[in-house]
Design a protein around this motif. Structure first.
Motif, mmCIF file in Angstrom:
data_model
loop_
_atom_site.group_PDB
_atom_site.id
_atom_site.type_symbol
_atom_site.label_atom_id
_atom_site.label_comp_id
_atom_site.label_asym_id
_atom_site.label_seq_id
_atom_site.Cartn_x
_atom_site.Cartn_y
_atom_site.Cartn_z
ATOM 1 N N VAL A 194 12.475 0.256 16.418
ATOM 2 C CA VAL A 194 13.324 0.735 15.188
ATOM 3 C C VAL A 194 13.909 -0.373 14.347
ATOM 4 O O VAL A 194 13.824 -0.527 13.274
ATOM 5 C CB VAL A 194 14.529 1.515 15.617
ATOM 6 C CG1 VAL A 194 15.672 1.864 14.616
ATOM 7 C CG2 VAL A 194 14.070 2.865 16.198
ATOM 8 N N PHE A 195 14.176 -1.828 15.055
ATOM 9 C CA PHE A 195 14.444 -3.027 14.439
ATOM 10 C C PHE A 195 13.433 -3.329 13.535
ATOM 11 O O PHE A 195 13.879 -3.753 12.452
ATOM 12 C CB PHE A 195 14.950 -3.773 15.350
ATOM 13 C CG PHE A 195 15.467 -5.126 14.850
ATOM 14 C CD1 PHE A 195 16.498 -5.170 14.229
ATOM 15 C CD2 PHE A 195 14.730 -6.183 14.893
ATOM 16 C CE1 PHE A 195 16.975 -6.555 13.609
ATOM 17 C CE2 PHE A 195 15.093 -7.496 14.392
ATOM 18 C CZ PHE A 195 16.122 -7.563 14.008
ATOM 19 N N LEU A 209 11.002 -1.566 12.285
ATOM 20 C CA LEU A 209 10.683 -0.667 11.181
ATOM 21 C C LEU A 209 11.666 -1.010 10.018
ATOM 22 O O LEU A 209 11.255 -1.073 8.873
ATOM 23 C CB LEU A 209 10.720 0.581 11.524
ATOM 24 C CG LEU A 209 10.153 1.712 10.652
ATOM 25 C CD1 LEU A 209 8.918 1.445 9.934
ATOM 26 C CD2 LEU A 209 10.574 3.159 11.075
ATOM 27 N N ARG A 210 13.104 -1.100 10.280
ATOM 28 C CA ARG A 210 13.961 -1.528 9.381
ATOM 29 C C ARG A 210 13.748 -2.705 8.735
ATOM 30 O O ARG A 210 13.896 -2.641 7.479
ATOM 31 C CB ARG A 210 15.203 -1.244 9.877
ATOM 32 C CG ARG A 210 15.888 -0.109 10.353
ATOM 33 C CD ARG A 210 17.162 0.329 10.992
ATOM 34 N NE ARG A 210 17.382 1.399 11.314
ATOM 35 C CZ ARG A 210 18.469 1.851 12.016
ATOM 36 N NH1 ARG A 210 19.466 0.944 12.605
ATOM 37 N NH2 ARG A 210 18.695 2.986 12.428
ATOM 38 N N ILE A 211 13.377 -3.597 9.416
ATOM 39 C CA ILE A 211 13.145 -4.969 8.749
ATOM 40 C C ILE A 211 11.883 -5.006 7.778
ATOM 41 O O ILE A 211 11.963 -5.378 6.516
ATOM 42 C CB ILE A 211 12.663 -6.241 9.735
ATOM 43 C CG1 ILE A 211 14.245 -6.438 10.700
ATOM 44 C CG2 ILE A 211 12.334 -7.537 9.002
ATOM 45 C CD1 ILE A 211 15.254 -7.105 9.703
ATOM 46 N N LEU A 247 10.840 -2.215 6.076
ATOM 47 C CA LEU A 247 11.203 -1.344 5.197
ATOM 48 C C LEU A 247 12.100 -2.436 4.068
ATOM 49 O O LEU A 247 11.798 -2.265 3.029
ATOM 50 C CB LEU A 247 12.041 -0.179 5.692
ATOM 51 C CG LEU A 247 12.676 0.580 4.550
ATOM 52 C CD1 LEU A 247 11.506 1.590 3.940
ATOM 53 C CD2 LEU A 247 13.628 1.879 5.105
ATOM 54 N N LEU A 248 12.769 -3.026 4.833
ATOM 55 C CA LEU A 248 13.707 -3.877 3.672
ATOM 56 C C LEU A 248 12.973 -4.998 2.914
ATOM 57 O O LEU A 248 13.217 -4.951 1.753
ATOM 58 C CB LEU A 248 14.628 -4.474 4.801
ATOM 59 C CG LEU A 248 15.599 -5.763 3.992
ATOM 60 C CD1 LEU A 248 16.415 -4.886 2.989
ATOM 61 C CD2 LEU A 248 16.214 -6.703 4.890
#
Length: 59
Positions: free
Chosen positions: A26-27, A29-31, A33-34
């Motif tokens: 999840v971490f 994926l968020r990075i 995406l950012l």
């Protein structure tokens, strides 16, 4: 020196997320995406700047 920094970073992340693979994914994926959103924003900004410079009369 750079290799030591990257090694420390990878080892630190591995230690932090030991046993919690879902949180790590999840971490990551968020990075990603950012970074993707930032790349799109920069690209649109450059495109807008080029469009404004190409038409100085504003028509």
């Amino acid at each position: 020196m750079g290799e030591a920094v990257w090694l420390g970073l990878y080892l630190g992340l591995g230690y932090a997320f030991t046993g919690n693979l879902e949180a790590a994914s999840v971490f990551a994926l968020r990075i990603l995406l950012l970074l993707g959103v930032a790349a799109v924003a920069v690209g649109l900004g450059l495109w807008l700047r080029a469009a404004i410079r190409a038409d100085p009369a504003g028509t």
